[in-house]
Design a protein around this motif. Sequence first.
Motif, PDB file in Angstrom:
ATOM      1  N   ARG A 277       0.839  -1.196   0.000  1.00  0.00           N
ATOM      2  CA  ARG A 277       0.000   0.000   0.000  1.00  0.00           C
ATOM      3  C   ARG A 277       0.879   1.253   0.000  1.00  0.00           C
ATOM      4  O   ARG A 277       0.607   2.228  -0.695  1.00  0.00           O
ATOM      5  CB  ARG A 277      -0.909  -0.043   1.237  1.00  0.00           C
ATOM      6  CG  ARG A 277      -1.788   1.165   1.461  1.00  0.00           C
ATOM      7  CD  ARG A 277      -2.847   1.357   0.418  1.00  0.00           C
ATOM      8  NE  ARG A 277      -3.596   0.174   0.048  1.00  0.00           N
ATOM      9  CZ  ARG A 277      -4.659  -0.302   0.703  1.00  0.00           C
ATOM     10  NH1 ARG A 277      -5.088   0.293   1.781  1.00  0.00           N
ATOM     11  NH2 ARG A 277      -5.282  -1.375   0.277  1.00  0.00           N
ATOM     12  N   HIS A 278       1.960   1.182   0.771  1.00  0.00           N
ATOM     13  CA  HIS A 278       2.841   2.349   0.866  1.00  0.00           C
ATOM     14  C   HIS A 278       3.595   2.596  -0.445  1.00  0.00           C
ATOM     15  O   HIS A 278       3.909   3.734  -0.766  1.00  0.00           O
ATOM     16  CB  HIS A 278       3.810   2.184   2.037  1.00  0.00           C
ATOM     17  CG  HIS A 278       3.113   2.223   3.361  1.00  0.00           C
ATOM     18  ND1 HIS A 278       3.752   2.051   4.555  1.00  0.00           N
ATOM     19  CD2 HIS A 278       1.805   2.434   3.652  1.00  0.00           C
ATOM     20  CE1 HIS A 278       2.867   2.143   5.537  1.00  0.00           C
ATOM     21  NE2 HIS A 278       1.682   2.361   5.013  1.00  0.00           N
ATOM     22  N   TYR A 280       2.289   2.150  -3.434  1.00  0.00           N
ATOM     23  CA  TYR A 280       1.318   2.906  -4.228  1.00  0.00           C
ATOM     24  C   TYR A 280       1.218   4.342  -3.730  1.00  0.00           C
ATOM     25  O   TYR A 280       1.112   5.279  -4.517  1.00  0.00           O
ATOM     26  CB  TYR A 280      -0.062   2.244  -4.158  1.00  0.00           C
ATOM     27  CG  TYR A 280      -0.231   1.070  -5.078  1.00  0.00           C
ATOM     28  CD1 TYR A 280      -0.614   1.257  -6.403  1.00  0.00           C
ATOM     29  CD2 TYR A 280      -0.008  -0.222  -4.653  1.00  0.00           C
ATOM     30  CE1 TYR A 280      -0.783   0.182  -7.259  1.00  0.00           C
ATOM     31  CE2 TYR A 280      -0.164  -1.305  -5.486  1.00  0.00           C
ATOM     32  CZ  TYR A 280      -0.547  -1.095  -6.801  1.00  0.00           C
ATOM     33  OH  TYR A 280      -0.701  -2.160  -7.648  1.00  0.00           O
ATOM     34  N   ALA A 281       1.246   4.515  -2.424  1.00  0.00           N
ATOM     35  CA  ALA A 281       1.101   5.857  -1.854  1.00  0.00           C
ATOM     36  C   ALA A 281       2.266   6.749  -2.270  1.00  0.00           C
ATOM     37  O   ALA A 281       2.065   7.887  -2.699  1.00  0.00           O
ATOM     38  CB  ALA A 281       1.013   5.778  -0.330  1.00  0.00           C
ATOM     39  N   GLY A 283       4.140   6.392  -4.838  1.00  0.00           N
ATOM     40  CA  GLY A 283       4.026   6.646  -6.276  1.00  0.00           C
ATOM     41  C   GLY A 283       2.935   7.649  -6.599  1.00  0.00           C
ATOM     42  O   GLY A 283       3.049   8.420  -7.540  1.00  0.00           O
ATOM     43  N   GLY A 351       2.105   4.948  -9.312  1.00  0.00           N
ATOM     44  CA  GLY A 351       0.919   4.754  -8.487  1.00  0.00           C
ATOM     45  C   GLY A 351      -0.248   4.004  -9.094  1.00  0.00           C
ATOM     46  O   GLY A 351      -1.219   3.738  -8.405  1.00  0.00           O
TER      47      GLY A 351
END
Lengths: 410, 291
Positions: A277-278, A280-281, A283, A351
């Motif tokens: 998740r991080h 993606y965050a 990005g 992302g």
Amino acid sequence: MSTEVTSTTTTTAAPVPQPTSLTPWAALGERFRRGDLGQLPAVLMLVVIAIFFQITSQGFFFFPRNLSNLMLQIATTACLSLGAVLVLLLGEIDLSMAAVANFCGAVMVTLSVYHGFGALPALLAGLVAGAIIGLINGFVVAVLRVPSFVVTLAGYIFYSGLLLHILLPNTTIRLIDPTLTGIMTNYVTFPWDVLIPIPVLAIFVGLLLYTRAQRRRANLALSPIWDVWGRIGLAILLFAGGLFIFESAFGVPYSTFLLVGLILLLWIMLRFTRFGRHIYAVGGNAEAARRAGINVIWIRIAVFTLTSTLAALGGILDSSRAISATAQVDPALLLNAIAVAVIGGVSLFGGRGSIWGVVLGALVIGSLSNGLDLLSSQNADIKLMVEGVVLLIAVIIDALARRRNAVQGR
Amino acid sequence: MAENQPEAPGGAQLPGSEQSAGAVAPQGEPVLRLLGISKAFGAVQALKDVDFEVYAGEVVGLVGDNGAGKSTLIKTISGVNIPDSGEILLDGRRVSINGPADATALGIETVYQDLALCDNLDVVSNLFLGREDSAGPLPFGRIMREVEMERRTVQVLKQLDVKIPSVRVPVASLSGGQRQSIAVAKTILRNARLVLLDEPTAALGVAQTRQVLNLIRRLRDQGLAVVVISHNLADVFEVVDRVIVMRLGRRAATFDIHATTAEQVVAAITGAEFGEEPEVNGATPGATLAS
Ligand SMILES: Nc1ncnc2c1ncn2[C@@H]1O[C@H](COP(=O)(O)OP(=O)(O)O)[C@@H](O)[C@H]1O
Ligand SMILES: [Mg+2]
């Protein structure tokens, strides 16, 4: 005071659509509107390519033996593009992947041939070399804040040189160790190719249904039931279809088994863990991630390390398939690896995208190359031109999706 | 609580410069008190010897012209800027805030002007960003409890009366007001005691502004201390309890909103209270009031 205005605000809010009532077509239309085409373009491309070559090769393209061969051909590229997906999700790029791959493959080969390393130690040494390289890349990008394309371009040049150096005075070293060469020539055969995936499939179905039950209990919106059965059906179809094709040839290649396992692991990592998740965050909005308390530096270093390690694995597969290490870095390998990720719907802007895109992207690039090979002589000219066009289409779709998103988001 | 009157030899008061129109400070110990905060960026003295206080269950409006130092003050509290000098007291006790993480640990949450949302992530992911409910042995292996996070998201949005089509759409597809609401809801999830909002209604339409002002009221009603920066005096008068005016890096005035007119606040913002003739273009901020 606070109650008098409440009634006026609720009327301005958007109506709440019931996700359960969405038909498949409505859901698809909704995604179109959002500019979120996902992997649809890649699926269409693949279908068109497959049909085209099936016709032009007089039915040889879908011959199981050819498809099995195709899987071997794309193993190295696919492995590198798994790493490419990770850096692209961060909004970064790694141009050193191909050089790192060939260098780490050569590390394994030289250790095995000249220094008497066993198969496993030599293989691990190759992977560790990749990890260290990634750590260095990540450090320079994350801590010193040098743009990743420059850092990794320098890496590309440096490791090309180092590759030449460790092979000196040769330009090619032949790999002898049967275990190492066996990675790309052995197959998982019946019954193991059935017995190993079935529990995985069962767990997948179980978790899907369990989550749905959990959501029902928590009174959350449920995804439409066709979506659940669609997923389960697709998984079973892919599993059974793939198995049927491989069984009609020699069995499932080790490398395919390995890749599918890696994709599943990376999928779990990206989709279900905090770490993923991080990624993606960071990005999507690195500053927002930083303010949310995410250790952006550590995420970047970890991702570059993973990427180079995957590149090393790709190089090891390559050496195993070629039964040698060569001093020449193949520039097409790098470009194809990135092309695979982008065709698979992973955004160049960070992302957005899924690791499953690699499956589609690799099949598109692999089919093109394999199909054009089938067609006739050495069509490098046509092959490169077609690949270039396909990549350009993918990038344009990506840019358009991004623009539509930007327009909508406010 | 013991060190009620902190050791602040100089700068506890701004002698002479502060004008207080019936500013009855709420009783008790403020949640947060700043004493003599100064901050320079190179040659620019962004904050000069500023005192500040905010109590639980109150909304403080921080107003002032562009460049008055409002954002810099907020960033000092939220740990983005480290002040050159001065003290920060939380519940009367001295604390040092050396980064956003320190502020968060103390229950201070900030909604920045640029929102700081990840557009590519959905509502649930944004609300829990950096605090995902998860379990597992390794950093790579901490599996998130998605269902639980989504359940709490729905609950918090309901509590704040925020309407969103689905909590699983990327926030890029939401309206400005909805995005602002998400940013505010984030602070509630984190059990904040003090919420700082930098221009929360800038660039919002009328209906969306209503929505956000309501949200601010709800934060106060839940006993939080709230600081709102705003350029829009109409918004300020609608939602705040006390107004603190910044001018040229100093705290220029403090007003109790119920005993103040907009003209007085405008005068303090433009500096008219220093005996200067009210300028003709002093009507410009007044125009904001009409809207
Ligand atoms: N990071 C920074 N670097 C340099 N100068 C800054 C920085 N942040 C603020 N300033 C300066 O400090 C002063 C106060 O700015 P700011 O707090 O943003 O004002 P406001 O939010 O009240 O409009 C301005 O003169 C601004 O140019
Ligand atoms: Mg500002």
